[in-house]
Design an enzyme around this catalytic site. Sequence first.
Site, PDB file in Angstrom:
ATOM      1  N   LEU A 299     -23.822 -78.017  34.591  1.00  0.00           N
ATOM      2  CA  LEU A 299     -24.508 -76.989  33.813  1.00  0.00           C
ATOM      3  C   LEU A 299     -25.783 -76.497  34.501  1.00  0.00           C
ATOM      4  O   LEU A 299     -26.435 -77.227  35.240  1.00  0.00           O
ATOM      5  CB  LEU A 299     -24.836 -77.523  32.423  1.00  0.00           C
TER       6      LEU A 299
ATOM      7  N   SER B  41     -24.474 -70.252  39.442  1.00  0.00           N
ATOM      8  CA  SER B  41     -23.099 -70.727  39.442  1.00  0.00           C
ATOM      9  C   SER B  41     -23.091 -72.205  39.773  1.00  0.00           C
ATOM     10  O   SER B  41     -23.923 -72.692  40.557  1.00  0.00           O
ATOM     11  CB  SER B  41     -22.277 -69.963  40.491  1.00  0.00           C
ATOM     12  N   SER B  42     -22.144 -72.915  39.194  1.00  0.00           N
ATOM     13  CA  SER B  42     -21.989 -74.331  39.524  1.00  0.00           C
ATOM     14  C   SER B  42     -21.644 -74.525  40.993  1.00  0.00           C
ATOM     15  O   SER B  42     -21.893 -75.589  41.564  1.00  0.00           O
ATOM     16  CB  SER B  42     -20.893 -74.953  38.645  1.00  0.00           C
ATOM     17  N   ARG B  43     -21.070 -73.514  41.609  1.00  0.00           N
ATOM     18  CA  ARG B  43     -20.674 -73.614  43.022  1.00  0.00           C
ATOM     19  C   ARG B  43     -21.853 -73.480  43.980  1.00  0.00           C
ATOM     20  O   ARG B  43     -21.728 -73.795  45.165  1.00  0.00           O
ATOM     21  CB  ARG B  43     -19.625 -72.553  43.352  1.00  0.00           C
TER      22      ARG B  43
ATOM     23  N   GLY C 256     -20.017 -66.316  29.747  1.00  0.00           N
ATOM     24  CA  GLY C 256     -20.899 -65.540  30.606  1.00  0.00           C
ATOM     25  C   GLY C 256     -20.168 -64.403  31.293  1.00  0.00           C
ATOM     26  O   GLY C 256     -18.985 -64.517  31.638  1.00  0.00           O
TER      27      GLY C 256
ATOM     28  N   HIS D  52     -25.539 -71.477  31.606  1.00  0.00           N
ATOM     29  CA  HIS D  52     -24.903 -72.124  30.452  1.00  0.00           C
ATOM     30  C   HIS D  52     -25.887 -72.264  29.296  1.00  0.00           C
ATOM     31  O   HIS D  52     -25.530 -72.060  28.127  1.00  0.00           O
ATOM     32  CB  HIS D  52     -24.391 -73.518  30.841  1.00  0.00           C
TER      33      HIS D  52
END
Length: 280
Positions: free
Chosen positions: A33, A185-187, A147, A37
Amino acid sequence: MIIFEKIEALNNHLDKLRQDGFKIGFIPTMGALHKGHLSLIDRAKHDNAITVCSIFVNPTQFTNQNDLLNYPRTIEADIKLLESADCDILFYPDVKEIYPKPVNTFFNFGFLEDVMEGKYRKGHFNGMAIVVNRLFEIVKPDFAYFGEKDYQQLVFVKMLVRMMELPIQIIGCPIIRESDGLAMSSRNVHLSPQGKKDALIISQTLFKARKLVKTMSVDELKSYSINNLKSNPAVDLEYFEIAESNYLKPIKTWEDNSSIRAFIALKIGSTRLIDNIELI
């Protein structure tokens, strides 16, 4: 915050809340997160008495098993973030809880499956639809929040709700960006310091495209933007597309639709990033 790992316990708790007349807002996530988020949590808390977040790394939507294995899992940090955001409930199931039997459901989304993310990640959206539908069955929210960074996913989810005739209102929430413009982004954790600098060309290209709308034809703006992205040798471009916002159909002129967005997908090293922006 209450944490549930089992469906039955979660259902029993939510049923009591519903009987008391509480509206339920839901944010499905795969964890790792970040502030993006948390913005969904904030919106859900504003709209509902009870906010539920799920964390489940869904195997059915990964077309590359290495991506599944390498997806960041940061549950302890995630719990702290959710507690700081005053989330009411976390649903944190394992794979057997969500999929007690083999899954072979197929959703037909037609045209959407062959454009942009659908074209480059075959099977991804069917896997996403399977888990979202499953989570909707379990949580039965009044509202669900997604999102706009994963804009095509948002369009798919809205279509899924219509197809399944679910009494859920889907709310799209704005992209949250770093101060330099990079979409959260989680990436992003996989990017090196230089990779993060190289990735700024994504938002820079989108912001520039928005400024240039209607000073060029659609094709001219696409060519200009693609050339700009390819000018950075670190960029492995998959697509730059301009489409109308509701069904993502490509446009030929600016008069084709009153709501138009630009979309980018590319790789910096081995990290795949997506972003989009409203042009009109």
